[in-house]
Design a protein around this motif. Structure first.
Motif, PDB file in Angstrom:
ATOM      1  N   SER A   1      49.660  50.019  41.544  1.00  0.00           N
ATOM      2  CA  SER A   1      48.469  50.543  42.221  1.00  0.00           C
ATOM      3  C   SER A   1      48.598  50.436  43.727  1.00  0.00           C
ATOM      4  CB  SER A   1      47.217  49.810  41.731  1.00  0.00           C
ATOM      5  OG  SER A   1      46.905  50.192  40.417  1.00  0.00           O
ATOM      6  N   ARG A   2      49.216  49.360  44.202  1.00  0.00           N
ATOM      7  CA  ARG A   2      49.385  49.190  45.650  1.00  0.00           C
ATOM      8  C   ARG A   2      50.267  50.301  46.210  1.00  0.00           C
ATOM      9  NH1 ARG A   2      49.725  43.905  46.020  1.00  0.00           N
ATOM     10  NH2 ARG A   2      51.848  43.829  45.256  1.00  0.00           N
ATOM     11  N   ILE A   3      51.339  50.652  45.506  1.00  0.00           N
ATOM     12  CA  ILE A   3      52.224  51.733  45.960  1.00  0.00           C
ATOM     13  C   ILE A   3      51.468  53.060  45.990  1.00  0.00           C
ATOM     14  CG2 ILE A   3      54.240  53.124  45.322  1.00  0.00           C
ATOM     15  CD1 ILE A   3      55.464  50.439  44.251  1.00  0.00           C
TER      16      ILE A   3
ATOM     17  N   ALA B   1      42.593  52.390  40.708  1.00  0.00           N
ATOM     18  CA  ALA B   1      43.612  51.378  40.970  1.00  0.00           C
ATOM     19  C   ALA B   1      43.290  50.101  40.208  1.00  0.00           C
ATOM     20  CB  ALA B   1      43.683  51.092  42.467  1.00  0.00           C
ATOM     21  N   GLU B   2      44.340  49.413  39.799  1.00  0.00           N
ATOM     22  CA  GLU B   2      44.149  48.159  39.069  1.00  0.00           C
ATOM     23  C   GLU B   2      44.298  46.990  40.032  1.00  0.00           C
ATOM     24  OE1 GLU B   2      45.457  46.507  34.710  1.00  0.00           O
ATOM     25  OE2 GLU B   2      46.980  47.527  35.902  1.00  0.00           O
ATOM     26  N   ILE B   3      43.355  46.044  39.941  1.00  0.00           N
ATOM     27  CA  ILE B   3      43.423  44.834  40.756  1.00  0.00           C
ATOM     28  C   ILE B   3      43.476  43.630  39.824  1.00  0.00           C
ATOM     29  CG2 ILE B   3      42.261  45.835  42.762  1.00  0.00           C
ATOM     30  CD1 ILE B   3      39.693  44.398  41.909  1.00  0.00           C
ATOM     31  N   GLU B   4      43.982  42.518  40.351  1.00  0.00           N
ATOM     32  CA  GLU B   4      44.020  41.278  39.589  1.00  0.00           C
ATOM     33  C   GLU B   4      43.354  40.189  40.412  1.00  0.00           C
ATOM     34  OE1 GLU B   4      47.075  38.384  37.153  1.00  0.00           O
ATOM     35  OE2 GLU B   4      47.797  40.293  37.940  1.00  0.00           O
TER      36      GLU B   4
ATOM     37  N   THR C   1      45.248  41.049  53.017  1.00  0.00           N
ATOM     38  CA  THR C   1      44.643  40.158  52.022  1.00  0.00           C
ATOM     39  C   THR C   1      44.068  40.959  50.860  1.00  0.00           C
ATOM     40  OG1 THR C   1      44.104  38.548  53.740  1.00  0.00           O
ATOM     41  CG2 THR C   1      42.899  38.369  51.665  1.00  0.00           C
ATOM     42  N   ALA C   2      43.375  42.034  51.174  1.00  0.00           N
ATOM     43  CA  ALA C   2      42.803  42.887  50.125  1.00  0.00           C
ATOM     44  C   ALA C   2      43.909  43.583  49.343  1.00  0.00           C
ATOM     45  CB  ALA C   2      41.852  43.908  50.731  1.00  0.00           C
ATOM     46  N   ALA C   3      44.934  44.075  50.026  1.00  0.00           N
ATOM     47  CA  ALA C   3      46.021  44.797  49.362  1.00  0.00           C
ATOM     48  C   ALA C   3      46.760  43.907  48.378  1.00  0.00           C
ATOM     49  CB  ALA C   3      46.981  45.365  50.400  1.00  0.00           C
ATOM     50  N   ALA C   4      46.810  42.615  48.636  1.00  0.00           N
ATOM     51  CA  ALA C   4      47.503  41.684  47.748  1.00  0.00           C
ATOM     52  C   ALA C   4      46.815  41.582  46.379  1.00  0.00           C
ATOM     53  CB  ALA C   4      47.585  40.307  48.394  1.00  0.00           C
ATOM     54  N   CYS C   5      45.580  42.030  46.270  1.00  0.00           N
ATOM     55  CA  CYS C   5      44.849  41.995  44.998  1.00  0.00           C
ATOM     56  C   CYS C   5      45.286  43.107  44.046  1.00  0.00           C
ATOM     57  CB  CYS C   5      43.344  42.106  45.241  1.00  0.00           C
ATOM     58  SG  CYS C   5      42.664  40.733  46.169  1.00  0.00           S
ATOM     59  N   TYR C   6      45.887  44.154  44.564  1.00  0.00           N
ATOM     60  CA  TYR C   6      46.272  45.296  43.743  1.00  0.00           C
ATOM     61  C   TYR C   6      47.569  45.003  42.991  1.00  0.00           C
ATOM     62  CZ  TYR C   6      42.754  47.984  46.216  1.00  0.00           C
ATOM     63  OH  TYR C   6      41.562  48.437  46.718  1.00  0.00           O
TER      64      TYR C   6
ATOM     65  N   ARG D   1      42.406  41.247  35.139  1.00  0.00           N
ATOM     66  CA  ARG D   1      42.613  42.584  35.703  1.00  0.00           C
ATOM     67  C   ARG D   1      41.393  43.450  35.493  1.00  0.00           C
ATOM     68  NH1 ARG D   1      48.749  44.617  35.400  1.00  0.00           N
ATOM     69  NH2 ARG D   1      49.677  42.744  36.248  1.00  0.00           N
ATOM     70  N   ARG D   2      41.133  44.307  36.477  1.00  0.00           N
ATOM     71  CA  ARG D   2      40.062  45.297  36.365  1.00  0.00           C
ATOM     72  C   ARG D   2      40.484  46.533  37.134  1.00  0.00           C
ATOM     73  NH1 ARG D   2      35.991  42.014  40.016  1.00  0.00           N
ATOM     74  NH2 ARG D   2      36.015  40.800  38.147  1.00  0.00           N
ATOM     75  N   TRP D   3      39.796  47.625  36.824  1.00  0.00           N
ATOM     76  CA  TRP D   3      40.072  48.909  37.463  1.00  0.00           C
ATOM     77  C   TRP D   3      38.979  49.227  38.469  1.00  0.00           C
ATOM     78  CZ3 TRP D   3      44.374  51.844  36.984  1.00  0.00           C
ATOM     79  CH2 TRP D   3      45.254  51.498  35.960  1.00  0.00           C
ATOM     80  N   VAL D   4      39.402  49.708  39.622  1.00  0.00           N
ATOM     81  CA  VAL D   4      38.489  50.065  40.702  1.00  0.00           C
ATOM     82  C   VAL D   4      38.760  51.514  41.100  1.00  0.00           C
ATOM     83  CG1 VAL D   4      37.838  49.568  43.091  1.00  0.00           C
ATOM     84  CG2 VAL D   4      38.442  47.694  41.557  1.00  0.00           C
ATOM     85  N   ARG D   5      37.689  52.311  41.136  1.00  0.00           N
ATOM     86  CA  ARG D   5      37.822  53.694  41.632  1.00  0.00           C
ATOM     87  C   ARG D   5      37.565  53.677  43.134  1.00  0.00           C
ATOM     88  NH1 ARG D   5      35.162  57.145  37.953  1.00  0.00           N
ATOM     89  NH2 ARG D   5      37.218  57.127  36.998  1.00  0.00           N
TER      90      ARG D   5
END
Length: 136
Positions: free
Chosen positions: A68-70, A90-93, A59-64, A98-102
Motif C-alpha cells: 500500500s505504501r508503494i 490502502a491497508e494499514i497496520e 511517521t504516518a507512512a510507516a503505518c501502511y 490490519r485495516r483498510w483505509v480509503r
C-alpha cells in the motif's frame, strides 16, 4: 419518520446522531513544502495516534503495509506532478491489527504550483472483508 433516521439490518433504527461513532472517517492535509500533516480527530482515531499529536508524513507512512505504501507513493507523486487527485484503498497496520483505509486526495495549487494535498480517509475494512465493491 424524518430524514434524520436511517435503517439497518432487520429494520433496526439507527439515529442519525449515532452515525459519527459508527463511521470512521476524517479530513487531512499535507503541506508539500514541509511535509507537515494536519488531521481531523477521525484520522487520528483511524491511525490510533493520540488526537492532536504532531506528526510528520514519514511517521504516518510507516503505518501502511509495504504494498500500500508503494501504491500510495506512486499515486501521490503523479497527482502532485499533474496537479490532480486520486483515490486509493490502502491497508494499514496498527498494533498488529490490519485495516483498510480509503484515501481520497486532491492537490491544492497556489500560483500554478502544487502547495498541499487535501482530502479524506475512511475506514473501509468491513467493505473489504465482505467483498463489497464501491461505486468508484
Amino acid at each position: 419518520m424524518n430524514d434524520a433516521t436511517l435503517y439497518g439490518p432487520q429494520s433496526d433504527i439507527i439515529p442519525y446522531a449515532a452515525m459519527p461513532t459508527m463511521v470512521k472517517t476524517g479530513l487531512w492535509a499535507c503541506d508539500l513544502a514541509t511535509e507537515t500533516l494536519t488531521w481531523s480527530e477521525g484520522v487520528y482515531d483511524l491511525f490510533g495516534f493520540p488526537r492532536g499529536s504532531v506528526l510528520d508524513r514519514a511517521t504516518a507512512a510507516a503505518c501502511y503495509t509495504p504494498e500500500s505504501r508503494i501504491a500510495l507513493e506512486c499515486l501521490r507523486m503523479a497527482a502532485i506532478r499533474d496537479k490532480t487527485g486520486f483515490m486509493l484503498d490502502a491497508e494499514i497496520e496498527i498494533d498488529g491489527k490490519r485495516r483498510w483505509v480509503r484515501i481520497v486526495a486532491q492537490v491544492e495549487c497556489v500560483d500554478g504550483k502544487a502547495g498541499r494535498l487535501v482530502g479524506s480517509k475512511s475506514d473501509v475494512t468491513h467493505e473489504k472483508r465482505v467483498g463489497l465493491h464501491s461505486g468508484f
